[in-house]
Design an enzyme around this catalytic site. Structure first.
Site, PDB file in Angstrom:
ATOM      1  N   HIS A 102       0.843  -0.955  -0.058  1.00  0.00           N
ATOM      2  CA  HIS A 102      -0.027   0.008   0.084  1.00  0.00           C
ATOM      3  C   HIS A 102       0.781   1.164  -0.154  1.00  0.00           C
ATOM      4  O   HIS A 102       0.713   2.138  -0.704  1.00  0.00           O
ATOM      5  CB  HIS A 102      -0.885  -0.150   1.215  1.00  0.00           C
ATOM      6  CG  HIS A 102      -1.820   1.132   1.390  1.00  0.00           C
ATOM      7  ND1 HIS A 102      -3.247   1.013   0.869  1.00  0.00           N
ATOM      8  CD2 HIS A 102      -1.736   2.447   1.989  1.00  0.00           C
ATOM      9  CE1 HIS A 102      -3.668   2.194   1.097  1.00  0.00           C
ATOM     10  NE2 HIS A 102      -2.983   3.261   1.823  1.00  0.00           N
ATOM     11  N   GLU A 103       1.768   1.260   0.791  1.00  0.00           N
ATOM     12  CA  GLU A 103       2.886   2.584   0.731  1.00  0.00           C
ATOM     13  C   GLU A 103       3.533   2.698  -0.469  1.00  0.00           C
ATOM     14  O   GLU A 103       3.612   3.750  -0.800  1.00  0.00           O
ATOM     15  CB  GLU A 103       3.838   2.142   1.923  1.00  0.00           C
ATOM     16  CG  GLU A 103       3.383   2.281   3.331  1.00  0.00           C
ATOM     17  CD  GLU A 103       2.220   3.483   3.535  1.00  0.00           C
ATOM     18  OE1 GLU A 103       2.809   4.572   3.259  1.00  0.00           O
ATOM     19  OE2 GLU A 103       1.091   3.581   3.700  1.00  0.00           O
TER      20      GLU A 103
HETATM   21 ZN    ZN Z   1      -2.804   5.082   2.300  1.00  0.00          ZN
END
Ligand code: ZN
Length: 276
Positions: A137-138
């Protein structure tokens, strides 16, 4: 001159003139800062921030089991990030584990410079599949140029004062204006639209790296149930888009084929440390 003024006035002149760019999902993004400028600025911001943490004894040793685990997962994710955006093979992908048991957070600056905090590892207690979802996600925020977008917002909002507690005043004085914005950007909330983009890209990235897509759903459930000391910092910088759980649950079955294929043989890429 204090950091607030330094951030505001010259940065607007120094960086690429205001423009709009389009994100991978076709959304227009505020772009006071080009991605290239954001990458250069992030290099400076990362070196300064990790340097301060290292001096304070808050960087977990590379040889520790926590760092080795994080490196192994990140290596597989980065190999897929490069498949998705081949020019990111030139990024200085790196990750550090920050020893701060109270901070439930992780971030990725423009150019692939990342950190994950021991508070996230300990309080969320993610499985490898769930930790891969956090890191994917990052990485997706960086792949989708969200960091440069938040730097633009930081500059436009003249928000330098928020850097207190992230970097010492001496470091802030020593840093360029765009680097201050880069350090600030990962402390600022993403928009819910950016969150949806990162969810969508992240679950695919993780599946292609051999991590179970269903872990994206259990991760956000675990994140939401972390107790003690208020909500995790991660949730304040990653606000929940509408129907997050439902959208991830819809995406997960579509990702299973990638996952089944990759779990047998996912390539990896070695990840640098900030000190390398
Ligand atoms: Zn996020």
């Amino acid at each position: 001159m204090n950091s607030i003024n330094r951030l505001f006035v010259p940065a607007l002149l120094a960086v690429t003139v205001a423009a709009c760019v389009v994100s991978p999902t076709g959304r227009r993004q505020l772009a006071l800062v080009s991605e290239d400028s954001a990458i250069v600025a992030s290099e400076e911001a990362y070196a300064m921030q990790i340097g301060e943490l290292r001096d304070a004894g808050k960087i977990v040793a590379e040889s520790s089991s926590a760092a080795r685990r994080v490196d192994a997962i990140t290596g597989r994710l980065v190999a897929q990030a490069i498949e998705m955006r081949p020019e990111t093979a030139d990024w200085d992908w790196s990750i550090e584990v920050v020893d701060d048991p109270e901070v439930v957070n992780a971030w990725c600056m423009a150019g692939g410079r990342m950190a994950v905090y021991t508070g996230l590892l300990q309080k969320v207690d993610p499985t490898d599949d769930e930790l891969a979802q956090v890191l994917a996600h990052e990485i997706s925020h960086a792949l989708a140029n969200h960091t440069a977008e938040r730097m633009s917002v930081a500059i436009a909002a003249n928000a330098g004062v928020l850097l207190a507690g992230v970097l010492s005043e001496d470091s802030q004085r020593a840093m360029s204006n765009v680097a201050l914005a880069a350090a600030l950007a990962v402390q600022m909330p993403n928009s819910r639209t950016a969150e949806s983009e990162a969810d969508e890209i992240g679950i695919e990235l993780a599946a292609k790296a051999g991590y179970n897509p269903n872990a994206a759903i259990s991760l956000w459930q675990k994140m939401g149930s972390v107790s003690g000391g208020g909500p995790p910092q991660f949730l304040s910088t990653h606000p929940s888009p509408a129907n997050r759980q439902q959208k991830l649950a819809e995406l997960a079955p579509q990702m299973m084929a990638y996952y089944e294929q990759a779990r047998r043989n996912a390539p990896t890429r070695s990840i640098a440390r900030a000190g390398d």
